[in-house]
Design an enzyme around this catalytic site. Structure first.
Site, mmCIF file in Angstrom:
data_model
loop_
_atom_site.group_PDB
_atom_site.id
_atom_site.type_symbol
_atom_site.label_atom_id
_atom_site.label_comp_id
_atom_site.label_asym_id
_atom_site.label_seq_id
_atom_site.Cartn_x
_atom_site.Cartn_y
_atom_site.Cartn_z
ATOM 1 N N SER A 73 4.887 20.305 -7.971
ATOM 2 C CA SER A 73 3.591 19.785 -8.176
ATOM 3 C C SER A 73 3.940 18.635 -9.379
ATOM 4 C CB SER A 73 2.320 20.567 -8.282
ATOM 5 O OG SER A 73 2.200 21.429 -7.009
ATOM 6 N N ALA A 84 1.006 18.039 -3.930
ATOM 7 C CA ALA A 84 0.549 18.409 -5.306
ATOM 8 C C ALA A 84 -0.506 19.304 -5.432
ATOM 9 C CB ALA A 84 0.746 17.218 -6.116
ATOM 10 N N LYS A 85 -0.428 20.449 -6.115
ATOM 11 C CA LYS A 85 -1.519 21.199 -6.429
ATOM 12 C C LYS A 85 -1.898 20.738 -7.920
ATOM 13 C CE LYS A 85 -3.014 26.065 -5.980
ATOM 14 N NZ LYS A 85 -3.809 25.828 -4.951
ATOM 15 N N ALA A 86 -2.607 19.699 -8.074
ATOM 16 C CA ALA A 86 -2.977 18.980 -9.180
ATOM 17 C C ALA A 86 -4.481 19.318 -9.682
ATOM 18 C CB ALA A 86 -2.695 17.547 -9.365
#
Length: 300
Positions: free
Chosen positions: A61, A151-153
């Site tokens: 990410s 992406a784990k944003a």
């Protein structure tokens, strides 16, 4: 929580001393990356489920945004273990988060890292084993040319927040999101599966679904149990016409969906495939099933 410990920038600190300045750019601009990880009691002791896989996704990410992690995956894994040990926890939820700290501007400020552990977590509430009602949101999942859904944003979750708020204020329990082409992507913070005529299907990653760790776990164990499985392009009516539907996520586990947009899914009860996979998943988490020992990373 005042006697708890937090892993912050490489060291364990008291809960009340885990300070972040209000000028931190991660607070102002939503710049950060995070994971949710579960720890479970097993016959061998507390074990973090697929810890390394979660932390590798955290690194991916950050790399999507051209950000190198301030610590290695191994360093972060030991940080997770240290937090569990320091707080005397067994069944618990961990939140590793990398966020942009304070400095003259966002391009030069350093990234900071925290790991928080507690008996619950931000998405952990009462049990939903008996099923939920879901609404297909009018807020669409952002397309990959706007923000990368892989992406784990942190800031990206405003998209999910809008969908969840709409569902809750409309009398539903969960939100389901479509992409701009009208294809199903996932729930507001979960992956989604349907079962029809004995076949298990879930949206492709190209549809905008997050590459979920529990999603991968379910696909793996379903294949091992002989359940026909495929990733596919799904549309709204695939949810309406399914025999079974369920959501998956680290915090929630496997959550049956019994109603979508006011339409009863299947028999309106938790289906046999959902029950089978939920039981198998729980047994793997806790070590009652000894398969995939590599997924249960002992705290030590």
């Amino acid at each position: 929580m005042t006697d708890a410990k937090v892993w912050l920038d490489g060291s364990l600190v008291d809960w009340d001393d885990a300070h972040v300045h209000v000028s931190s750019h991660g607070l102002h601009y939503g710049i950060g990356f995070f994971e949710g990880i579960r720890c479970h009691g097993t016959p061998q002791g507390p074990a973090l489920f697929r810890l390394t896989d979660h932390l590798r996704r955290l690194a991916r990410s950050a790399a999507t945004y051209m950000v190198p992690l301030p610590y290695t995956v191994d360093d972060l894994a030991e940080g997770c273990r240290a937090v569990i040990r320091a707080n005397g926890l067994t069944d618990s939820y961990l939140r590793p988060i990398v966020f942009l700290g304070h400095g003259p501007n966002p391009l030069t400020a350093p990234y900071r890292v925290a790991i928080i552990a507690s008996s619950n977590g931000p998405l952990v509430g009462g049990s939903k084993d008996h099923g939920v009602k879901a609404k297909v949101s009018s807020f669409q999942r952002m397309p990959s040319h706007v923000l990368p859904p892989a992406a784990k944003a942190t800031g990206q979750y405003l998209n999910s927040y809008l969908a969840l708020q709409e569902a809750l204020t409309s009398g539903y329990d969960e939100a389901i999101m479509l992409n701009t082409e009208g294809h199903v992507t996932d729930g507001y913070a979960h992956n989604i599966f349907v079962v029809r005529d004995g076949e298990l299907r879930t949206p492709t990653l190209a549809s905008g679904a997050l590459e979920g760790v529990v999603r991968d776990t379910v696909l793996t164990i379903a294949g091992e149990d002989g359940i026909p499985t495929r990733t596919d392009v799904l549309v709204r009516t695939d949810l309406y016409h399914a025999d079974e539907c369920f959501l998956t996520g680290t915090a929630a586990g496997i959550v049956p969906v019994l109603n979508v947009d006011g339409r009863t899914v299947g028999s309106g009860k938790v289906g046999p495939v959902t029950q089978q996979l939920a039981a198998r998943y729980a047994d793997l988490n806790t070590g009652r099933n000894t398969a995939h020992a590599e997924w249960r990373e002992l705290v030590g």
